[in-house]
Design a protein around this motif. Structure first.
Motif, PDB file in Angstrom:
ATOM      1  N   ILE A   1       5.846   9.904 -11.956  1.00  0.00           N
ATOM      2  CA  ILE A   1       5.421   8.628 -11.382  1.00  0.00           C
ATOM      3  C   ILE A   1       5.904   8.576  -9.942  1.00  0.00           C
ATOM      4  CG2 ILE A   1       5.654   6.109 -11.462  1.00  0.00           C
ATOM      5  CD1 ILE A   1       6.603   7.194 -14.597  1.00  0.00           C
ATOM      6  N   THR A   2       5.004   8.208  -9.039  1.00  0.00           N
ATOM      7  CA  THR A   2       5.386   7.999  -7.645  1.00  0.00           C
ATOM      8  C   THR A   2       4.975   6.592  -7.238  1.00  0.00           C
ATOM      9  OG1 THR A   2       5.058  10.342  -7.109  1.00  0.00           O
ATOM     10  CG2 THR A   2       5.140   8.808  -5.255  1.00  0.00           C
ATOM     11  N   PRO A   3       5.942   5.751  -6.877  1.00  0.00           N
ATOM     12  CA  PRO A   3       5.579   4.449  -6.306  1.00  0.00           C
ATOM     13  C   PRO A   3       4.999   4.678  -4.900  1.00  0.00           C
ATOM     14  CG  PRO A   3       7.850   4.450  -7.131  1.00  0.00           C
ATOM     15  CD  PRO A   3       7.385   5.873  -7.087  1.00  0.00           C
ATOM     16  N   ILE A   4       3.797   4.147  -4.663  1.00  0.00           N
ATOM     17  CA  ILE A   4       3.162   4.316  -3.352  1.00  0.00           C
ATOM     18  C   ILE A   4       3.076   2.965  -2.642  1.00  0.00           C
ATOM     19  CG2 ILE A   4       1.888   6.469  -3.712  1.00  0.00           C
ATOM     20  CD1 ILE A   4      -0.555   4.737  -4.533  1.00  0.00           C
ATOM     21  N   LEU A   5       3.482   2.954  -1.398  1.00  0.00           N
ATOM     22  CA  LEU A   5       3.473   1.734  -0.593  1.00  0.00           C
ATOM     23  C   LEU A   5       2.173   1.689   0.197  1.00  0.00           C
ATOM     24  CD1 LEU A   5       7.188   1.949   0.562  1.00  0.00           C
ATOM     25  CD2 LEU A   5       6.238   0.795  -1.451  1.00  0.00           C
ATOM     26  N   CYS A   6       1.358   0.686  -0.121  1.00  0.00           N
ATOM     27  CA  CYS A   6       0.004   0.583   0.424  1.00  0.00           C
ATOM     28  C   CYS A   6      -0.104  -0.543   1.455  1.00  0.00           C
ATOM     29  CB  CYS A   6      -0.973   0.320  -0.722  1.00  0.00           C
ATOM     30  SG  CYS A   6      -0.928   1.583  -1.994  1.00  0.00           S
ATOM     31  N   ASP A   7      -1.262  -0.617   2.107  1.00  0.00           N
ATOM     32  CA  ASP A   7      -1.508  -1.671   3.100  1.00  0.00           C
ATOM     33  C   ASP A   7      -1.293  -3.061   2.507  1.00  0.00           C
ATOM     34  OD1 ASP A   7      -2.114   0.259   4.962  1.00  0.00           O
ATOM     35  OD2 ASP A   7      -4.290   0.026   4.792  1.00  0.00           O
ATOM     36  N   HIS A   8      -1.716  -3.263   1.262  1.00  0.00           N
ATOM     37  CA  HIS A   8      -1.627  -4.588   0.631  1.00  0.00           C
ATOM     38  C   HIS A   8      -0.398  -4.757  -0.264  1.00  0.00           C
ATOM     39  CE1 HIS A   8      -6.303  -4.769   1.075  1.00  0.00           C
ATOM     40  NE2 HIS A   8      -5.687  -5.066   2.212  1.00  0.00           N
ATOM     41  N   SER A   9       0.516  -3.784  -0.258  1.00  0.00           N
ATOM     42  CA  SER A   9       1.720  -3.893  -1.096  1.00  0.00           C
ATOM     43  C   SER A   9       2.597  -5.050  -0.628  1.00  0.00           C
ATOM     44  CB  SER A   9       2.549  -2.603  -1.043  1.00  0.00           C
ATOM     45  OG  SER A   9       1.883  -1.558  -1.696  1.00  0.00           O
ATOM     46  N   GLU A  10       3.015  -5.882  -1.575  1.00  0.00           N
ATOM     47  CA  GLU A  10       3.904  -6.992  -1.238  1.00  0.00           C
ATOM     48  C   GLU A  10       5.359  -6.619  -1.481  1.00  0.00           C
ATOM     49  OE1 GLU A  10       2.778 -10.982  -2.213  1.00  0.00           O
ATOM     50  OE2 GLU A  10       0.726 -10.329  -2.626  1.00  0.00           O
ATOM     51  N   ARG A  11       5.607  -5.694  -2.389  1.00  0.00           N
ATOM     52  CA  ARG A  11       6.975  -5.245  -2.657  1.00  0.00           C
ATOM     53  C   ARG A  11       7.147  -3.853  -2.062  1.00  0.00           C
ATOM     54  NH1 ARG A  11      11.153  -6.061  -6.117  1.00  0.00           N
ATOM     55  NH2 ARG A  11      10.103  -7.789  -7.136  1.00  0.00           N
ATOM     56  N   LYS A  12       8.163  -3.700  -1.238  1.00  0.00           N
ATOM     57  CA  LYS A  12       8.399  -2.405  -0.582  1.00  0.00           C
ATOM     58  C   LYS A  12       9.700  -1.759  -1.047  1.00  0.00           C
ATOM     59  CE  LYS A  12       5.086  -3.095   2.669  1.00  0.00           C
ATOM     60  NZ  LYS A  12       3.854  -2.372   2.739  1.00  0.00           N
TER      61      LYS A  12
ATOM     62  N   PRO B   1      -2.240  -1.762  -5.381  1.00  0.00           N
ATOM     63  CA  PRO B   1      -1.448  -2.978  -5.549  1.00  0.00           C
ATOM     64  C   PRO B   1      -2.322  -4.179  -5.885  1.00  0.00           C
ATOM     65  CG  PRO B   1      -1.871  -2.628  -3.236  1.00  0.00           C
ATOM     66  CD  PRO B   1      -2.498  -1.459  -3.973  1.00  0.00           C
ATOM     67  N   GLU B   2      -1.684  -5.324  -6.150  1.00  0.00           N
ATOM     68  CA  GLU B   2      -2.424  -6.574  -6.221  1.00  0.00           C
ATOM     69  C   GLU B   2      -3.147  -6.698  -4.880  1.00  0.00           C
ATOM     70  OE1 GLU B   2       1.424  -7.687  -8.631  1.00  0.00           O
ATOM     71  OE2 GLU B   2       1.035  -6.481  -6.855  1.00  0.00           O
ATOM     72  N   GLY B   3      -4.400  -7.036  -4.906  1.00  0.00           N
ATOM     73  CA  GLY B   3      -5.156  -7.068  -3.658  1.00  0.00           C
ATOM     74  C   GLY B   3      -5.870  -5.754  -3.390  1.00  0.00           C
ATOM     75  N   ASP B   4      -5.679  -4.756  -4.251  1.00  0.00           N
ATOM     76  CA  ASP B   4      -6.386  -3.477  -4.214  1.00  0.00           C
ATOM     77  C   ASP B   4      -6.009  -2.616  -3.003  1.00  0.00           C
ATOM     78  OD1 ASP B   4      -8.083  -1.570  -5.283  1.00  0.00           O
ATOM     79  OD2 ASP B   4      -9.937  -2.559  -4.670  1.00  0.00           O
ATOM     80  N   PHE B   5      -6.528  -1.421  -2.995  1.00  0.00           N
ATOM     81  CA  PHE B   5      -6.396  -0.548  -1.831  1.00  0.00           C
ATOM     82  C   PHE B   5      -7.227  -1.134  -0.698  1.00  0.00           C
ATOM     83  CE2 PHE B   5      -5.824   2.652  -5.289  1.00  0.00           C
ATOM     84  CZ  PHE B   5      -4.570   3.114  -4.928  1.00  0.00           C
ATOM     85  N   SER B   6      -6.845  -0.852   0.538  1.00  0.00           N
ATOM     86  CA  SER B   6      -7.675  -1.263   1.669  1.00  0.00           C
ATOM     87  C   SER B   6      -8.877  -0.312   1.738  1.00  0.00           C
ATOM     88  CB  SER B   6      -6.875  -1.208   2.968  1.00  0.00           C
ATOM     89  OG  SER B   6      -6.555   0.134   3.296  1.00  0.00           O
ATOM     90  N   HIS B   7      -9.917  -0.747   2.416  1.00  0.00           N
ATOM     91  CA  HIS B   7     -11.117   0.082   2.579  1.00  0.00           C
ATOM     92  C   HIS B   7     -10.737   1.407   3.249  1.00  0.00           C
ATOM     93  CE1 HIS B   7     -15.382   0.841   2.701  1.00  0.00           C
ATOM     94  NE2 HIS B   7     -15.288   1.166   3.979  1.00  0.00           N
ATOM     95  N   LYS B   8      -9.849   1.343   4.238  1.00  0.00           N
ATOM     96  CA  LYS B   8      -9.381   2.529   4.960  1.00  0.00           C
ATOM     97  C   LYS B   8      -8.677   3.503   4.005  1.00  0.00           C
ATOM     98  CE  LYS B   8      -5.577   2.779   7.420  1.00  0.00           C
ATOM     99  NZ  LYS B   8      -4.351   2.653   7.519  1.00  0.00           N
TER     100      LYS B   8
END
Length: 181
Positions: free
Chosen positions: A52-63, A136-143
């Motif tokens: 498992i790898t936690p990935i920090l995305c554009d819409h991630s609220e928890r870092k 994340p909540e809010g999904d991946f960004s289009h980019k």
């Protein structure tokens, strides 16, 4: 005098269990609620995730994640479900950093954008290594979705309903585990 804090043990028998022929790697964005992410880790461990790898995305609220706590959750779930191999939990990485890695396995991304997607059950074959990205909540960004496509990730559907991050991860984990039973 005997020490009451001491204990003696002897191995009376051993049994070799061979690992499965496939590896499932879930790269899942941390959820806003730490409890939901822990629930996902517990269930995925019981079902049979390998990494498992936690990935920090554009819409991630928890870092920030309490990695020691997550490790304990996985260890406890492994013992409870009588698994012989402990899933590996990687430190959180940025989404871009993760997809830039050299992946040789089957690559999938689960997102909510309205486009043609493959049915995960029909894409996974037994004994094939798989990596699945869950946003994340809010999904991946289009980019981020476009970046994944450039790196060879294929879009998958996990069903008709829009799922929470942790639910999507469990559905994906279960689909791969069932195909490899």
């Amino acid at each position: 005098a005997a020490d009451i804090n001491m204990c003696k043990a002897a191995i009376i028998s051993t049994q070799k269990r061979h690992p499965k022929m496939f590896r499932l790697h879930l790269a899942v964005a941390p959820t806003k609620s730490a409890e939901r992410y822990e629930w996902f880790l517990e269930k995925a461990t019981e079902i049979g995730v390998h990494e498992i790898t936690p990935i920090l995305c554009d819409h991630s609220e928890r870092k920030i994640l309490k990695m020691e706590r997550l490790q304990k959750v996985v260890q406890s779930a492994m013992k409870q479900s009588l698994r012989t191999y402990l899933p590996k939990i990687n430190n959180p990485v940025s989404y871009t950093e993760f997809i830039a890695q050299d992946h040789k396995e089957l690559l999938f991304i689960a997102h909510c954008e309205d486009e043609e997607k493959l049915d995960l059950k029909r894409c996974v074959a037994a004994d094939k290594d798989v990596t699945i990205l869950i946003g994340p909540e809010g999904d991946f960004s289009h980019k981020e979705i476009k970046e994944a496509y450039k790196k060879g990730f294929l879009p998958i559907s996990l069903g008709e309903a829009r799922l929470r991050t942790e639910t999507a991860a469990i559905v994906a984990c279960t689909a791969v585990a069932l195909i490899n039973r």
